[in-house]
Design a protein around this motif. Structure first.
Motif, mmCIF file in Angstrom:
data_model
loop_
_atom_site.group_PDB
_atom_site.id
_atom_site.type_symbol
_atom_site.label_atom_id
_atom_site.label_comp_id
_atom_site.label_asym_id
_atom_site.label_seq_id
_atom_site.Cartn_x
_atom_site.Cartn_y
_atom_site.Cartn_z
ATOM 1 N N GLN A 37 0.845 -1.192 0.000
ATOM 2 C CA GLN A 37 0.000 0.000 0.000
ATOM 3 C C GLN A 37 0.877 1.237 0.000
ATOM 4 O O GLN A 37 1.712 1.420 0.888
ATOM 5 N N THR A 38 0.701 2.068 -1.003
ATOM 6 C CA THR A 38 1.383 3.352 -1.086
ATOM 7 C C THR A 38 0.332 4.447 -1.084
ATOM 8 O O THR A 38 -0.820 4.195 -1.449
ATOM 9 N N PRO A 39 0.707 5.669 -0.665
ATOM 10 C CA PRO A 39 -0.273 6.752 -0.592
ATOM 11 C C PRO A 39 -1.013 6.924 -1.906
ATOM 12 O O PRO A 39 -0.389 7.078 -2.961
ATOM 13 N N GLY A 40 -2.313 6.883 -1.847
ATOM 14 C CA GLY A 40 -3.114 7.107 -3.042
ATOM 15 C C GLY A 40 -3.180 5.943 -3.996
ATOM 16 O O GLY A 40 -3.818 6.048 -5.041
ATOM 17 N N SER A 86 9.334 1.668 -1.344
ATOM 18 C CA SER A 86 8.931 2.257 -0.065
ATOM 19 C C SER A 86 7.411 2.218 0.025
ATOM 20 O O SER A 86 6.710 2.762 -0.837
ATOM 21 N N ALA A 87 6.907 1.580 1.062
ATOM 22 C CA ALA A 87 5.461 1.381 1.162
ATOM 23 C C ALA A 87 5.133 0.727 2.489
ATOM 24 O O ALA A 87 6.020 0.329 3.250
ATOM 25 N N LEU A 88 3.835 0.616 2.740
ATOM 26 C CA LEU A 88 3.342 -0.180 3.855
ATOM 27 C C LEU A 88 3.017 -1.564 3.300
ATOM 28 O O LEU A 88 2.258 -1.682 2.328
ATOM 29 N N TYR A 89 3.594 -2.597 3.879
ATOM 30 C CA TYR A 89 3.332 -3.958 3.431
ATOM 31 C C TYR A 89 2.409 -4.625 4.454
ATOM 32 O O TYR A 89 2.751 -4.760 5.631
ATOM 33 N N LEU A 90 1.261 -5.005 3.968
ATOM 34 C CA LEU A 90 0.229 -5.583 4.823
ATOM 35 C C LEU A 90 0.085 -7.068 4.545
ATOM 36 O O LEU A 90 0.108 -7.513 3.397
ATOM 37 N N CYS A 91 -0.082 -7.789 5.628
ATOM 38 C CA CYS A 91 -0.342 -9.210 5.535
ATOM 39 C C CYS A 91 -1.765 -9.434 6.041
ATOM 40 O O CYS A 91 -2.207 -8.756 6.981
ATOM 41 N N ALA A 92 -2.484 -10.345 5.413
ATOM 42 C CA ALA A 92 -3.844 -10.660 5.854
ATOM 43 C C ALA A 92 -4.023 -12.166 5.895
ATOM 44 O O ALA A 92 -3.551 -12.869 4.996
ATOM 45 N N THR A 108 4.081 -3.578 7.922
ATOM 46 C CA THR A 108 5.487 -3.192 8.064
ATOM 47 C C THR A 108 5.718 -1.988 7.175
ATOM 48 O O THR A 108 5.468 -2.043 5.963
ATOM 49 N N ARG A 109 6.175 -0.906 7.781
ATOM 50 C CA ARG A 109 6.463 0.311 7.009
ATOM 51 C C ARG A 109 7.907 0.228 6.551
ATOM 52 O O ARG A 109 8.824 0.307 7.350
ATOM 53 N N GLY B 102 -11.040 -2.759 -4.983
ATOM 54 C CA GLY B 102 -11.249 -1.417 -5.493
ATOM 55 C C GLY B 102 -10.169 -0.493 -4.942
ATOM 56 O O GLY B 102 -9.463 -0.848 -3.995
ATOM 57 N N ALA B 103 -10.059 0.694 -5.531
ATOM 58 C CA ALA B 103 -9.006 1.631 -5.131
ATOM 59 C C ALA B 103 -9.332 2.365 -3.837
ATOM 60 O O ALA B 103 -8.466 3.031 -3.263
ATOM 61 N N GLY B 104 -10.559 2.246 -3.385
ATOM 62 C CA GLY B 104 -10.941 2.876 -2.124
ATOM 63 C C GLY B 104 -11.564 4.245 -2.308
ATOM 64 O O GLY B 104 -11.274 4.957 -3.272
#
Lengths: 113, 111
Positions: A37-40, A86-92, A108-109, B102-104
């Protein structure tokens, strides 16, 4: 029940290095998915593991890889880091593949300098 | 490839106004899930819709799944500051059990 845990929570690396991130799913959950996940940019799907097998993969270069262990814990590795990683890495994690909701860890940022 | 389009990208509302976000898929979905991500947090599961035409309510939130199972919406009545965050839809495609996100839509409450 303990939630999804991710380690480390924050990480600073230099371009060209590699990094390994870890995810421990909720007890009993066999499916683990990873997202960037990156901004936007919303959530970009990296890959999903189920019973130690990669079942789905997103559109990321081969520098991104992962694995899942017999206890369902999962790791993802990024080699030859680039600034754009560079990003937030999310695990689910989820109980199974199919119509089960996903439970996300705190992420993890990763900052690449 | 398979896509889930979510609109709008942002919505600014005054507290007390309503909010709606829409998701449209290029293919039929077996089910759709909705998640909320608060600023600085991680996505949290809200609800799952499975049946064609299904409508579910959670207090001020109303979720709908279209008859063709290709679109869905989330409507919040009388928004509150606690509703601030980004709302994501994620549709599951029958063929490979992959969730398509979706992109949110980011809900912003005007001061």
């Amino acid at each position: 029940k303990a939630g999804v845990t991710q380690t480390p929570r924050y990480l600073i690396k230099t371009r060209g290095q590699q990094v390994t991130l870890s995810c421990s799913p909720i007890s009993g959950h066999r499916s683990v998915s990873w997202y960037q996940q990156t901004p936007g940019q919303g959530l970009q799907f990296l890959f999903e593991y189920f019973s130690e097998t990669q079942r789905n993969k997103g559109n990321f270069p081969g520098r991104f890889s992962g694995r899942q262990f017999s206890n369902s814990r999962s790791e993802m590795n990024v080699s030859t880091l680039e600034l754009g990683d560079s990003a937030l890495y999310l695990c689910a994690s989820s109980r199974d593949r199919g119509i089960y909701e996903q439970y996300f860890g705190p992420g993890t940022r990763l900052t690449v300098t | 490839g398979q896509q889930v389009m979510q609109i709008p990208q942002y919505q600014h509302v005054q507290e007390g106004e309503d909010f709606t976000t829409y998701c449209n898929s290029s293919t039929t979905l077996s089910n759709i899930q909705w998640y909320k991500q608060r600023p600085g947090g991680h996505p949290v599961f809200l609800i799952q819709l499975v049946k064609s035409g299904e409508v579910k309510k959670q207090k001020r939130l109303t979720f709908q799944f279209g008859e063709a199972k290709k679109n869905s919406s989330l409507h919040i009545t009388a928004t509150q500051t606690t509703d601030v965050g980004t709302y994501f839809c994620a549709g599951e495609v029958d063929s490979n059990y992959q969730l398509i996100w979706g992109a949110g839509t980011k809900l912003i409450i005007k001061p």
